[in-house]
Write a protein that holds these residues in place. Structure first.
Motif, PDB file in Angstrom:
ATOM      1  N   ALA A   1       0.830  -1.208   0.000  1.00  0.00           N
ATOM      2  CA  ALA A   1       0.000   0.000   0.000  1.00  0.00           C
ATOM      3  C   ALA A   1       0.861   1.254   0.000  1.00  0.00           C
ATOM      4  CB  ALA A   1      -0.929  -0.013   1.216  1.00  0.00           C
TER       5      ALA A   1
ATOM      6  N   ARG B   1       3.872   1.568  -1.234  1.00  0.00           N
ATOM      7  CA  ARG B   1       4.435   1.718  -2.584  1.00  0.00           C
ATOM      8  C   ARG B   1       3.387   2.240  -3.562  1.00  0.00           C
ATOM      9  NH1 ARG B   1       7.427  -4.121  -2.203  1.00  0.00           N
ATOM     10  NH2 ARG B   1       9.427  -3.397  -1.344  1.00  0.00           N
ATOM     11  N   GLU B   2       2.193   1.673  -3.470  1.00  0.00           N
ATOM     12  CA  GLU B   2       1.122   2.071  -4.390  1.00  0.00           C
ATOM     13  C   GLU B   2       0.806   3.552  -4.273  1.00  0.00           C
ATOM     14  OE1 GLU B   2      -3.663   1.188  -5.094  1.00  0.00           O
ATOM     15  OE2 GLU B   2      -2.468  -0.124  -3.782  1.00  0.00           O
ATOM     16  N   HIS B   3       0.847   4.067  -3.056  1.00  0.00           N
ATOM     17  CA  HIS B   3       0.479   5.469  -2.833  1.00  0.00           C
ATOM     18  C   HIS B   3       1.685   6.404  -2.798  1.00  0.00           C
ATOM     19  CE1 HIS B   3      -3.663   4.298  -2.253  1.00  0.00           C
ATOM     20  NE2 HIS B   3      -3.298   3.421  -1.334  1.00  0.00           N
TER      21      HIS B   3
ATOM     22  N   PHE C   1       4.198   6.522  -0.734  1.00  0.00           N
ATOM     23  CA  PHE C   1       4.519   6.968   0.626  1.00  0.00           C
ATOM     24  C   PHE C   1       5.898   6.420   1.010  1.00  0.00           C
ATOM     25  CE2 PHE C   1       4.419   6.509   5.270  1.00  0.00           C
ATOM     26  CZ  PHE C   1       3.999   7.775   5.655  1.00  0.00           C
TER      27      PHE C   1
ATOM     28  N   CYS D   1       1.137   4.709   6.174  1.00  0.00           N
ATOM     29  CA  CYS D   1       0.411   3.678   5.439  1.00  0.00           C
ATOM     30  C   CYS D   1       0.311   2.378   6.225  1.00  0.00           C
ATOM     31  CB  CYS D   1       1.073   3.436   4.083  1.00  0.00           C
ATOM     32  SG  CYS D   1       0.618   4.672   2.836  1.00  0.00           S
TER      33      CYS D   1
ATOM     34  N   GLN E   1      -6.668  11.659   4.766  1.00  0.00           N
ATOM     35  CA  GLN E   1      -6.725  10.672   3.689  1.00  0.00           C
ATOM     36  C   GLN E   1      -5.941   9.417   4.047  1.00  0.00           C
ATOM     37  OE1 GLN E   1      -5.449  12.746   0.126  1.00  0.00           O
ATOM     38  NE2 GLN E   1      -7.536  13.351  -0.359  1.00  0.00           N
ATOM     39  N   LEU E   2      -4.746   9.607   4.614  1.00  0.00           N
ATOM     40  CA  LEU E   2      -3.958   8.451   5.026  1.00  0.00           C
ATOM     41  C   LEU E   2      -4.674   7.663   6.115  1.00  0.00           C
ATOM     42  CD1 LEU E   2      -0.167   9.464   5.277  1.00  0.00           C
ATOM     43  CD2 LEU E   2      -1.210   7.759   3.776  1.00  0.00           C
TER      44      LEU E   2
ATOM     45  N   ARG F   1      -7.542   5.677   4.519  1.00  0.00           N
ATOM     46  CA  ARG F   1      -7.027   4.627   3.640  1.00  0.00           C
ATOM     47  C   ARG F   1      -6.409   3.489   4.446  1.00  0.00           C
ATOM     48  NH1 ARG F   1      -2.814   7.391   0.452  1.00  0.00           N
ATOM     49  NH2 ARG F   1      -4.583   8.431  -0.512  1.00  0.00           N
ATOM     50  N   THR F   2      -5.652   3.847   5.462  1.00  0.00           N
ATOM     51  CA  THR F   2      -4.969   2.825   6.240  1.00  0.00           C
ATOM     52  C   THR F   2      -5.935   2.078   7.140  1.00  0.00           C
ATOM     53  OG1 THR F   2      -2.958   4.164   6.171  1.00  0.00           O
ATOM     54  CG2 THR F   2      -3.033   2.412   7.791  1.00  0.00           C
TER      55      THR F   2
END
Length: 202
Positions: A27, A29-31, A33, A63, A88-89, A92-93
């Motif tokens: 996650a 890596r995808e975002h 962070f 994340c 947002q983090l 998402r997390t």
């Protein structure tokens, strides 16, 4: 928080990581962070989490890599609370941990960690370390249960005493190492990484 923590997992075999940590790293890596806790720090958190009786707290969710190490090492029934200031983090997390009973991600300033203390293990990663001007160190008297452990990460290993940072005494590190309520020690986790771990006196 490590500036290049997420990248540090590129050299770690996926099979060497708990499944939840693999998901959190993916996650991050995808975002895009970069600031995840490093594997060396994660392994320490994993170990310490297993010794927490009932409650673990963390500031700076990001994340969720550090939180994943904690959740993977904690005993069944342990409650884990992590605070993230980025809305947002945080949202998402929190989704990443929906199938982890007892894990809660709270959005807000790091001081919100006090709402559910005191803790058997407290990881100060995103506030409360006392490293930043205007951000006072967390009050271990209120946040730590007697015998509880606090972890302050991402120091450069000291080569002498008193430890220094940019040529002057490292006041943040000294605060924790010399705190009268703690028995504290600096642990070298890698040639360029150390962590202060302290246990509240009974």
């Amino acid at each position: 928080m490590s500036l290049t923590g997420t990248n540090a997992y590129a050299t770690v075999a996926p099979a060497a990581l708990p499944p939840l940590v693999r998901r959190a790293v993916a996650a991050a890596r995808e975002h895009g962070f970069p600031y995840s806790c490093r594997p060396e720090q994660g392994r320490l958190l994993h170990t310490l989490a297993g010794g927490a009786d009932a409650r673990i707290g963390e500031t700076g969710t990001g994340c969720g890599v550090g939180l994943a190490w904690l959740a993977s090492g904690a005993r069944a029934g342990t409650r884990i609370v992590s605070v993230e200031r980025d809305p947002q983090l945080a949202c998402r997390t929190a989704e990443l941990f929906t199938d982890c009973p007892g894990v809660e991600v709270i959005e807000g300033d790091w001081r919100r960690i006090a709402e559910q203390g005191p803790y058997d293990l407290l990881v100060l990663d995103g506030g409360g370390q006392g490293k930043t001007p205007g951000d006072p160190p967390a009050d271990v008297h209120n946040l730590l249960a007697p015998g509880g452990t606090v972890v302050i990460d991402d120091f450069t290993p000291a080569t002498g005493y008193p430890p220094s940072h940019e040529g002057v005494p490292d006041r943040a590190r000294l605060h924790w190492l010399e705190h009268p309520a703690l028995r504290a020690v600096e642990l070298r986790l890698a040639p360029d990484l150390s962590t202060v771990v302290g246990t509240r006196r009974l």
